[in-house]
Design a protein around this motif. Sequence first.
Motif, PDB file in Angstrom:
ATOM      1  N   HIS A  54       3.546   6.597  -7.277  1.00 24.06           N
ATOM      2  CA  HIS A  54       2.678   5.422  -7.367  1.00 24.06           C
ATOM      3  C   HIS A  54       3.192   4.352  -6.403  1.00 24.06           C
ATOM      4  O   HIS A  54       4.406   4.196  -6.233  1.00 24.06           O
ATOM      5  CB  HIS A  54       2.645   4.850  -8.782  1.00 24.06           C
ATOM      6  CG  HIS A  54       1.837   5.672  -9.745  1.00 24.06           C
ATOM      7  ND1 HIS A  54       2.390   6.709 -10.471  1.00 24.06           N
ATOM      8  CD2 HIS A  54       0.505   5.631 -10.076  1.00 24.06           C
ATOM      9  CE1 HIS A  54       1.447   7.266 -11.211  1.00 24.06           C
ATOM     10  NE2 HIS A  54       0.307   6.644 -11.001  1.00 24.06           N
ATOM     11  N   ILE A  55       2.256   3.637  -5.782  1.00 29.48           N
ATOM     12  CA  ILE A  55       2.569   2.594  -4.809  1.00 29.48           C
ATOM     13  C   ILE A  55       1.981   1.274  -5.296  1.00 29.48           C
ATOM     14  O   ILE A  55       0.825   1.218  -5.713  1.00 29.48           O
ATOM     15  CB  ILE A  55       1.988   2.922  -3.422  1.00 29.48           C
ATOM     16  CG1 ILE A  55       2.560   4.238  -2.877  1.00 29.48           C
ATOM     17  CG2 ILE A  55       2.231   1.767  -2.434  1.00 29.48           C
ATOM     18  CD1 ILE A  55       3.992   4.173  -2.443  1.00 29.48           C
ATOM     19  N   LYS A  56       2.783   0.241  -5.226  1.00 27.98           N
ATOM     20  CA  LYS A  56       2.328  -1.109  -5.595  1.00 27.98           C
ATOM     21  C   LYS A  56       1.923  -1.867  -4.341  1.00 27.98           C
ATOM     22  O   LYS A  56       2.687  -1.961  -3.384  1.00 27.98           O
ATOM     23  CB  LYS A  56       3.474  -1.848  -6.307  1.00 27.98           C
ATOM     24  CG  LYS A  56       3.213  -3.313  -6.577  1.00 27.98           C
ATOM     25  CD  LYS A  56       4.416  -3.965  -7.260  1.00 27.98           C
ATOM     26  CE  LYS A  56       5.617  -4.071  -6.356  1.00 27.98           C
ATOM     27  NZ  LYS A  56       6.747  -4.787  -6.986  1.00 27.98           N
ATOM     28  N   MET A  69      -1.826  -6.578  -6.381  1.00 32.09           N
ATOM     29  CA  MET A  69      -3.238  -6.418  -6.054  1.00 32.09           C
ATOM     30  C   MET A  69      -3.787  -5.085  -6.556  1.00 32.09           C
ATOM     31  O   MET A  69      -4.940  -4.992  -6.961  1.00 32.09           O
ATOM     32  CB  MET A  69      -3.446  -6.526  -4.546  1.00 32.09           C
ATOM     33  CG  MET A  69      -2.842  -7.772  -3.918  1.00 32.09           C
ATOM     34  SD  MET A  69      -3.473  -9.295  -4.666  1.00 32.09           S
ATOM     35  CE  MET A  69      -5.195  -9.216  -4.182  1.00 32.09           C
ATOM     36  N   ASN A  70      -2.961  -4.051  -6.489  1.00 37.36           N
ATOM     37  CA  ASN A  70      -3.420  -2.736  -6.930  1.00 37.36           C
ATOM     38  C   ASN A  70      -2.220  -1.832  -7.132  1.00 37.36           C
ATOM     39  O   ASN A  70      -1.150  -2.056  -6.552  1.00 37.36           O
ATOM     40  CB  ASN A  70      -4.366  -2.116  -5.883  1.00 37.36           C
ATOM     41  CG  ASN A  70      -5.129  -0.924  -6.418  1.00 37.36           C
ATOM     42  OD1 ASN A  70      -5.241  -0.733  -7.629  1.00 37.36           O
ATOM     43  ND2 ASN A  70      -5.652  -0.107  -5.523  1.00 37.36           N
ATOM     44  N   ILE A  71      -2.406  -0.831  -7.980  1.00 38.32           N
ATOM     45  CA  ILE A  71      -1.412   0.228  -8.156  1.00 38.32           C
ATOM     46  C   ILE A  71      -2.081   1.520  -7.714  1.00 38.32           C
ATOM     47  O   ILE A  71      -3.018   1.995  -8.348  1.00 38.32           O
ATOM     48  CB  ILE A  71      -0.931   0.314  -9.615  1.00 38.32           C
ATOM     49  CG1 ILE A  71      -0.272  -1.003 -10.028  1.00 38.32           C
ATOM     50  CG2 ILE A  71       0.054   1.472  -9.776  1.00 38.32           C
ATOM     51  CD1 ILE A  71       0.066  -1.087 -11.504  1.00 38.32           C
ATOM     52  N   VAL A  72      -1.626   2.061  -6.601  1.00 31.42           N
ATOM     53  CA  VAL A  72      -2.261   3.228  -5.988  1.00 31.42           C
ATOM     54  C   VAL A  72      -1.803   4.491  -6.704  1.00 31.42           C
ATOM     55  O   VAL A  72      -0.609   4.696  -6.943  1.00 31.42           O
ATOM     56  CB  VAL A  72      -1.913   3.320  -4.492  1.00 31.42           C
ATOM     57  CG1 VAL A  72      -2.664   4.470  -3.836  1.00 31.42           C
ATOM     58  CG2 VAL A  72      -2.233   2.006  -3.787  1.00 31.42           C
ATOM     59  N   ALA A  73      -2.770   5.340  -7.051  1.00 32.58           N
ATOM     60  CA  ALA A  73      -2.491   6.591  -7.744  1.00 32.58           C
ATOM     61  C   ALA A  73      -2.600   7.764  -6.773  1.00 32.58           C
ATOM     62  O   ALA A  73      -3.238   7.654  -5.707  1.00 32.58           O
ATOM     63  CB  ALA A  73      -3.474   6.778  -8.901  1.00 32.58           C
ATOM     64  N   PRO A  74      -2.006   8.911  -7.087  1.00 30.90           N
ATOM     65  CA  PRO A  74      -2.106  10.088  -6.216  1.00 30.90           C
ATOM     66  C   PRO A  74      -3.563  10.456  -5.936  1.00 30.90           C
ATOM     67  O   PRO A  74      -4.412  10.434  -6.823  1.00 30.90           O
ATOM     68  CB  PRO A  74      -1.399  11.181  -7.025  1.00 30.90           C
ATOM     69  CG  PRO A  74      -0.408  10.433  -7.864  1.00 30.90           C
ATOM     70  CD  PRO A  74      -1.100   9.149  -8.238  1.00 30.90           C
ATOM     71  N   GLY A  75      -3.847  10.786  -4.674  1.00 32.24           N
ATOM     72  CA  GLY A  75      -5.205  11.119  -4.260  1.00 32.24           C
ATOM     73  C   GLY A  75      -5.963   9.946  -3.689  1.00 32.24           C
ATOM     74  O   GLY A  75      -7.049  10.128  -3.121  1.00 32.24           O
ATOM     75  N   GLY A  93       1.750  -6.266   1.089  1.00 28.86           N
ATOM     76  CA  GLY A  93       2.928  -5.417   1.152  1.00 28.86           C
ATOM     77  C   GLY A  93       2.737  -4.194   0.271  1.00 28.86           C
ATOM     78  O   GLY A  93       1.889  -4.182  -0.623  1.00 28.86           O
ATOM     79  N   ALA A  94       3.520  -3.138   0.522  1.00 26.17           N
ATOM     80  CA  ALA A  94       3.443  -1.909  -0.269  1.00 26.17           C
ATOM     81  C   ALA A  94       4.849  -1.438  -0.594  1.00 26.17           C
ATOM     82  O   ALA A  94       5.715  -1.378   0.282  1.00 26.17           O
ATOM     83  CB  ALA A  94       2.678  -0.826   0.484  1.00 26.17           C
ATOM     84  N   GLU A  95       5.064  -1.102  -1.868  1.00 29.50           N
ATOM     85  CA  GLU A  95       6.386  -0.677  -2.329  1.00 29.50           C
ATOM     86  C   GLU A  95       6.227   0.483  -3.307  1.00 29.50           C
ATOM     87  O   GLU A  95       5.325   0.477  -4.152  1.00 29.50           O
ATOM     88  CB  GLU A  95       7.093  -1.848  -3.014  1.00 29.50           C
ATOM     89  CG  GLU A  95       8.464  -1.521  -3.585  1.00 29.50           C
ATOM     90  CD  GLU A  95       9.047  -2.709  -4.330  1.00 29.50           C
ATOM     91  OE1 GLU A  95       9.365  -2.560  -5.527  1.00 29.50           O
ATOM     92  OE2 GLU A  95       9.175  -3.785  -3.720  1.00 29.50           O
ATOM     93  N   ALA A  96       7.099   1.464  -3.192  1.00 26.01           N
ATOM     94  CA  ALA A  96       7.056   2.618  -4.090  1.00 26.01           C
ATOM     95  C   ALA A  96       7.576   2.232  -5.468  1.00 26.01           C
ATOM     96  O   ALA A  96       8.675   1.682  -5.596  1.00 26.01           O
ATOM     97  CB  ALA A  96       7.879   3.760  -3.520  1.00 26.01           C
TER      98      ALA A  96
END
Length: 224
Positions: A54-56, A69-75, A93-96
């Motif tokens: 997951h990526i923040k 802003m969002n929590i990115v899920a697989p796919g 910004g993006a952080e694991a």
Amino acid sequence: MIETLQDIGLFASLDQHQLDSLARHIGRRKLARGETLFDAGTPARTFFLLRTGHIKLFMLSRQGGEKVMNIVAPGDTFAEGVAFMEHPVYPVGAEALEASEVWTVDAAVFRSLLLESPVACLALLGRQTRRIQGLLAEIEAQTLEGAHYRLIAYLLAQAQSDRSLELPASKTVIAAHLAIKPETLSRLLGELQRRGLVQVHARSVHLLDIPGLRTLAAAPTLHT
């Protein structure tokens, strides 16, 4: 890789030749928990497809406060807007949030493929329109609705067919995404559990009474 790309909405309208071209410009990157993928304002030449983890996506205020802003899920793909900027930079910004793997997609190559395919362009416009509508709904909820309502709406949106969900991040990060305090999130989850509407164990949440949750979310007192 081609089969995976065909299943992703952003690439589903590309033909086999275009997918082959795109695949030649895709890289892989593994991230450790807490590792930064990119910072807001840095030059952007690629966007991403999350394969695992997951990526923040977040922004920082001038005072140093963080807004998730969002929590990115697989796919999911993210940062694809850089393919259409004249001077592309990452707006957030993006952080694991955990050990993750992303595929990096060359933005210039993707843009050139779109120029060859009106069908793919229209499909992308439709996808981005739906995403914007979702963001507008989220903004409306955070400005006009109460914390209780926002939490219930989030749980209903995340639940799977078996009415269960695994929170994709810590309660602190989820709270930041919902624009509430972590202690408020814990209190609200506890209240929903006491009402018999949900069952919570660590990050696992099971929705016991979806009609009850919807009724509670619609209650006027939750919108103030």
